[in-house]
Design a protein around this motif. Structure first.
Motif, PDB file in Angstrom:
ATOM      1  N   HIS A  16       5.617   2.242  -6.047  1.00  0.00           N
ATOM      2  CA  HIS A  16       6.032   3.799  -6.248  1.00  0.00           C
ATOM      3  C   HIS A  16       4.887   4.810  -5.731  1.00  0.00           C
ATOM      4  O   HIS A  16       5.013   5.922  -5.858  1.00  0.00           O
ATOM      5  CB  HIS A  16       5.805   3.774  -7.790  1.00  0.00           C
ATOM      6  CG  HIS A  16       6.967   3.141  -8.581  1.00  0.00           C
ATOM      7  ND1 HIS A  16       8.098   3.305  -8.775  1.00  0.00           N
ATOM      8  CD2 HIS A  16       6.633   1.875  -9.255  1.00  0.00           C
ATOM      9  CE1 HIS A  16       8.904   2.412  -9.484  1.00  0.00           C
ATOM     10  NE2 HIS A  16       7.980   1.436  -9.804  1.00  0.00           N
ATOM     11  N   SER A  17       4.203   4.307  -4.615  1.00  0.00           N
ATOM     12  CA  SER A  17       3.257   5.341  -4.061  1.00  0.00           C
ATOM     13  C   SER A  17       2.958   4.782  -2.579  1.00  0.00           C
ATOM     14  O   SER A  17       3.111   3.484  -2.314  1.00  0.00           O
ATOM     15  CB  SER A  17       2.123   5.254  -5.057  1.00  0.00           C
ATOM     16  OG  SER A  17       1.049   4.033  -4.982  1.00  0.00           O
ATOM     17  N   LEU A  18       2.183   5.332  -1.885  1.00  0.00           N
ATOM     18  CA  LEU A  18       1.821   4.961  -0.545  1.00  0.00           C
ATOM     19  C   LEU A  18       0.699   4.069  -0.791  1.00  0.00           C
ATOM     20  O   LEU A  18       0.517   2.941  -0.056  1.00  0.00           O
ATOM     21  CB  LEU A  18       1.415   6.193   0.323  1.00  0.00           C
ATOM     22  CG  LEU A  18       2.621   7.149   0.623  1.00  0.00           C
ATOM     23  CD1 LEU A  18       1.938   8.367   1.544  1.00  0.00           C
ATOM     24  CD2 LEU A  18       3.552   6.249   1.625  1.00  0.00           C
ATOM     25  N   LYS A  19      -0.111   4.224  -1.808  1.00  0.00           N
ATOM     26  CA  LYS A  19      -1.169   3.201  -2.080  1.00  0.00           C
ATOM     27  C   LYS A  19      -0.625   1.951  -2.581  1.00  0.00           C
ATOM     28  O   LYS A  19      -0.954   0.833  -1.938  1.00  0.00           O
ATOM     29  CB  LYS A  19      -2.215   3.791  -3.310  1.00  0.00           C
ATOM     30  CG  LYS A  19      -3.316   2.713  -3.551  1.00  0.00           C
ATOM     31  CD  LYS A  19      -4.154   3.481  -4.737  1.00  0.00           C
ATOM     32  CE  LYS A  19      -5.396   2.685  -4.842  1.00  0.00           C
ATOM     33  NZ  LYS A  19      -6.299   3.224  -6.043  1.00  0.00           N
ATOM     34  N   GLY A  20       0.461   1.762  -3.188  1.00  0.00           N
ATOM     35  CA  GLY A  20       1.050   0.445  -3.608  1.00  0.00           C
ATOM     36  C   GLY A  20       1.602  -0.047  -2.321  1.00  0.00           C
ATOM     37  O   GLY A  20       1.656  -1.347  -2.014  1.00  0.00           O
ATOM     38  N   LYS A  21       2.156   0.843  -1.464  1.00  0.00           N
ATOM     39  CA  LYS A  21       2.896   0.223  -0.121  1.00  0.00           C
ATOM     40  C   LYS A  21       1.588  -0.358   0.724  1.00  0.00           C
ATOM     41  O   LYS A  21       1.928  -1.490   1.231  1.00  0.00           O
ATOM     42  CB  LYS A  21       3.335   1.358   0.600  1.00  0.00           C
ATOM     43  CG  LYS A  21       4.067   0.925   2.074  1.00  0.00           C
ATOM     44  CD  LYS A  21       4.124   2.216   2.730  1.00  0.00           C
ATOM     45  CE  LYS A  21       4.701   1.985   4.085  1.00  0.00           C
ATOM     46  NZ  LYS A  21       5.274   2.994   4.843  1.00  0.00           N
ATOM     47  N   ARG A  22       0.624   0.095   0.922  1.00  0.00           N
ATOM     48  CA  ARG A  22      -0.521  -0.278   1.599  1.00  0.00           C
ATOM     49  C   ARG A  22      -1.088  -1.583   0.885  1.00  0.00           C
ATOM     50  O   ARG A  22      -1.478  -2.587   1.841  1.00  0.00           O
ATOM     51  CB  ARG A  22      -1.956   0.656   1.537  1.00  0.00           C
ATOM     52  CG  ARG A  22      -1.879   1.513   2.620  1.00  0.00           C
ATOM     53  CD  ARG A  22      -3.406   2.164   2.698  1.00  0.00           C
ATOM     54  NE  ARG A  22      -3.957   2.582   1.435  1.00  0.00           N
ATOM     55  CZ  ARG A  22      -3.672   3.690   0.829  1.00  0.00           C
ATOM     56  NH1 ARG A  22      -2.824   4.631   1.372  1.00  0.00           N
ATOM     57  NH2 ARG A  22      -4.451   3.873  -0.515  1.00  0.00           N
ATOM     58  N   GLY A  23      -1.042  -1.954  -0.422  1.00  0.00           N
ATOM     59  CA  GLY A  23      -1.205  -3.149  -1.001  1.00  0.00           C
ATOM     60  C   GLY A  23      -0.407  -4.187  -0.691  1.00  0.00           C
ATOM     61  O   GLY A  23      -0.556  -5.328  -0.615  1.00  0.00           O
ATOM     62  N   ILE A  24       0.792  -3.989  -0.121  1.00  0.00           N
ATOM     63  CA  ILE A  24       1.623  -4.983   0.333  1.00  0.00           C
ATOM     64  C   ILE A  24       1.580  -5.214   1.712  1.00  0.00           C
ATOM     65  O   ILE A  24       1.743  -6.326   2.410  1.00  0.00           O
ATOM     66  CB  ILE A  24       3.267  -4.569  -0.181  1.00  0.00           C
ATOM     67  CG1 ILE A  24       3.213  -4.655  -1.696  1.00  0.00           C
ATOM     68  CG2 ILE A  24       4.107  -5.539   0.651  1.00  0.00           C
ATOM     69  CD1 ILE A  24       4.666  -4.237  -2.138  1.00  0.00           C
ATOM     70  N   VAL A  25       1.545  -4.127   2.527  1.00  0.00           N
ATOM     71  CA  VAL A  25       1.596  -4.066   4.240  1.00  0.00           C
ATOM     72  C   VAL A  25       0.408  -4.675   4.471  1.00  0.00           C
ATOM     73  O   VAL A  25       0.600  -5.428   5.568  1.00  0.00           O
ATOM     74  CB  VAL A  25       2.106  -2.828   4.510  1.00  0.00           C
ATOM     75  CG1 VAL A  25       2.010  -2.800   6.282  1.00  0.00           C
ATOM     76  CG2 VAL A  25       3.483  -2.490   4.298  1.00  0.00           C
ATOM     77  N   ARG A  26      -0.824  -4.155   4.152  1.00  0.00           N
ATOM     78  CA  ARG A  26      -2.055  -4.547   4.680  1.00  0.00           C
ATOM     79  C   ARG A  26      -2.328  -6.099   4.754  1.00  0.00           C
ATOM     80  O   ARG A  26      -2.749  -6.735   5.653  1.00  0.00           O
ATOM     81  CB  ARG A  26      -3.254  -3.858   4.292  1.00  0.00           C
ATOM     82  CG  ARG A  26      -3.060  -2.357   4.573  1.00  0.00           C
ATOM     83  CD  ARG A  26      -4.395  -1.674   3.798  1.00  0.00           C
ATOM     84  NE  ARG A  26      -5.556  -1.782   4.836  1.00  0.00           N
ATOM     85  CZ  ARG A  26      -6.627  -1.389   4.312  1.00  0.00           C
ATOM     86  NH1 ARG A  26      -6.655  -0.806   3.030  1.00  0.00           N
ATOM     87  NH2 ARG A  26      -7.503  -1.514   4.912  1.00  0.00           N
ATOM     88  N   PRO A  27      -2.173  -6.840   3.606  1.00  0.00           N
ATOM     89  CA  PRO A  27      -2.007  -8.334   3.713  1.00  0.00           C
ATOM     90  C   PRO A  27      -1.307  -9.053   4.611  1.00  0.00           C
ATOM     91  O   PRO A  27      -1.601 -10.119   5.299  1.00  0.00           O
ATOM     92  CB  PRO A  27      -1.866  -8.676   2.342  1.00  0.00           C
ATOM     93  CG  PRO A  27      -2.285  -7.605   1.177  1.00  0.00           C
ATOM     94  CD  PRO A  27      -1.668  -6.315   2.314  1.00  0.00           C
TER      95      PRO A  27
END
Length: 97
Positions: A16-27
């Protein structure tokens, strides 16, 4: 010398946010870099929180090695249940092109 790229278009799950997206994409990017001989980056859909584009690049002395590495990358990304792969694009170049 051969260079090959692999680009994934991903639909993220319950984000629901770009921060949540980062939490998936970065790993995923870290895992690609750690377990394969590729450069990996998020290359598109940067301001959309439910979509991501990830690209990897590989350089090798022969095309078979590039294919093996990109196949391994594709299996690694496909193993993640938190997103759906919408499309995968491959491109290859040789030093003779």
């Amino acid at each position: 010398m051969f260079c090959a790229t692999l680009t994934f278009d991903l639909l993220l799950g319950d984000v629901h946010s770009l921060k949540g997206k980062r939490g998936i994409v970065r790993p995923v990017l870290a895992e690609l870099r750690r377990h394969t001989e590729v450069a990996a980056a998020e290359t598109g859909s940067l301001d959309l929180h439910r979509r991501a584009e990830i690209a990897v690049a590989c350089v090798a002395p022969d095309p078979a090695r590039c294919t093996d590495v990109l196949d391994r990358c594709e299996r690694l990304v496909a193993a993640h249940p938190e997103f759906q792969i919408l499309s995968v694009r491959r491109q290859s170049l040789s030093s003779d092109d």
